[in-house]
Design a protein around this motif. Structure first.
Motif, PDB file in Angstrom:
ATOM      1  N   ALA A   1       0.821  -1.214   0.000  1.00  0.00           N
ATOM      2  CA  ALA A   1       0.000   0.000   0.000  1.00  0.00           C
ATOM      3  C   ALA A   1       0.853   1.263   0.000  1.00  0.00           C
ATOM      4  CB  ALA A   1      -0.931  -0.005   1.214  1.00  0.00           C
TER       5      ALA A   1
ATOM      6  N   GLU B   1      -6.290   2.627  -2.601  1.00  0.00           N
ATOM      7  CA  GLU B   1      -5.589   1.524  -1.957  1.00  0.00           C
ATOM      8  C   GLU B   1      -4.192   1.914  -1.481  1.00  0.00           C
ATOM      9  OE1 GLU B   1      -4.434   1.110  -6.370  1.00  0.00           O
ATOM     10  OE2 GLU B   1      -6.122   1.851  -5.163  1.00  0.00           O
TER      11      GLU B   1
ATOM     12  N   ARG C   1      -5.731   6.796  -6.175  1.00  0.00           N
ATOM     13  CA  ARG C   1      -5.738   5.356  -5.903  1.00  0.00           C
ATOM     14  C   ARG C   1      -5.958   5.112  -4.413  1.00  0.00           C
ATOM     15  NH1 ARG C   1      -0.787   2.702  -9.301  1.00  0.00           N
ATOM     16  NH2 ARG C   1      -1.498   0.905  -8.068  1.00  0.00           N
TER      17      ARG C   1
END
Length: 252
Positions: free
Chosen positions: A17, A52, A50
């Protein structure tokens, strides 16, 4: 890590991540050009897009973290700072580290070698800094005959206070990584070969919960990053003075 992307002068990878942006122009000590700065901005936009991704590490290849603005770019801008191309190019460099300071995830600079001028602004823009014990940190603007730019006085002094900021930004004091940690300019100074692994370790810890990391860092910045003058306002204060100093130097 996932397969990297980027132009070659800026690389982008994702490790779990954690996003990793790498300055990769070692032949000029990672000095920023307008094109390189624009690419950085685009990658910071990608990180934000993004969900994530829960943290970002900025690092560099070679013996320098970042030597500041590219000399050719600064020289060209100094001839006529108001020329559209020069103004837009310098704006891109300013915007790259300002944009880093607005990335919606916690950010860590992994600093080896030297950081000068705009390179200092790049590391100052992050939320946390891990530096090599033998790193060389130097504001360097006045030494080049330039007024500081990019809100430098604000983002430096809010970390290390008025006295240390005056010593570095006005009087040209250089500090190594160990001294940077003593001043509060970095969280930790470690051996050069451990800088990136330590930065990634910390980033992975906060990135374990990306959603929480984004909310927490937003409020952290609102609560602790204030000052007498905002960074945005300071950037506007400093710009005309820096442009004047660049034009003066070009005329010599």
């Amino acid at each position: 890590m996932t397969a990297g992307s980027g132009s070659g002068e800026v690389l982008f990878d994702v490790d779990g991540a954690v996003a990793v942006v790498t300055l990769n122009a070692p032949d000029r000590r990672n000095a920023l050009t307008p094109d390189m700065a624009r690419e950085l901005i685009g990658l910071f936009d990608e990180v934000d897009a993004r969900p994530e991704i829960g943290a970002l590490v900025v690092r560099a290849v070679g013996k320098s973290f970042c030597a500041g603005g590219d000399i050719a770019t600064l020289t060209s801008a100094g001839r006529d700072p108001a020329a559209p191309e020069a103004y837009e190019g310098m704006s891109a460099i300013y915007d790259s580290f300002y944009r880093l300071g607005q990335v919606r995830v916690p950010t860590v600079a992994a600093v080896r070698g030297s950081a000068v001028g705009a390179g200092m602004n790049m590391l100052l823009a992050t939320d946390l800094r891990i530096v090599a014990t033998d790193a060389r940190l130097l504001c360097g603007f006045l030494k080049r005959g330039m007024h500081p730019g990019g809100g430098h006085f604000v983002i430096l002094s809010r970390l290390i206070g008025r006295e240390a900021a005056a010593a570095m930004a006005l009087f040209g004091e250089e500090v190594d990584g160990a001294r940077a940690a003593e001043l509060g300019l970095a969280w930790e100074a470690v051996d050069a070969n451990a800088v990136e692994s330590r930065a990634l370790e910390l980033a992975a810890r906060v990135a374990a919960d990306p959603e929480l990391a984004r909310v927490a860092v937003g409020n952290f910045r609102k609560e602790v990053a204030g000052g007498a003058v905002s960074w945005e306002v300071a950037t506007q204060f400093e710009r005309p003075a820096q442009m004047w100093s660049m034009r003066r130097s070009a005329a010599d």
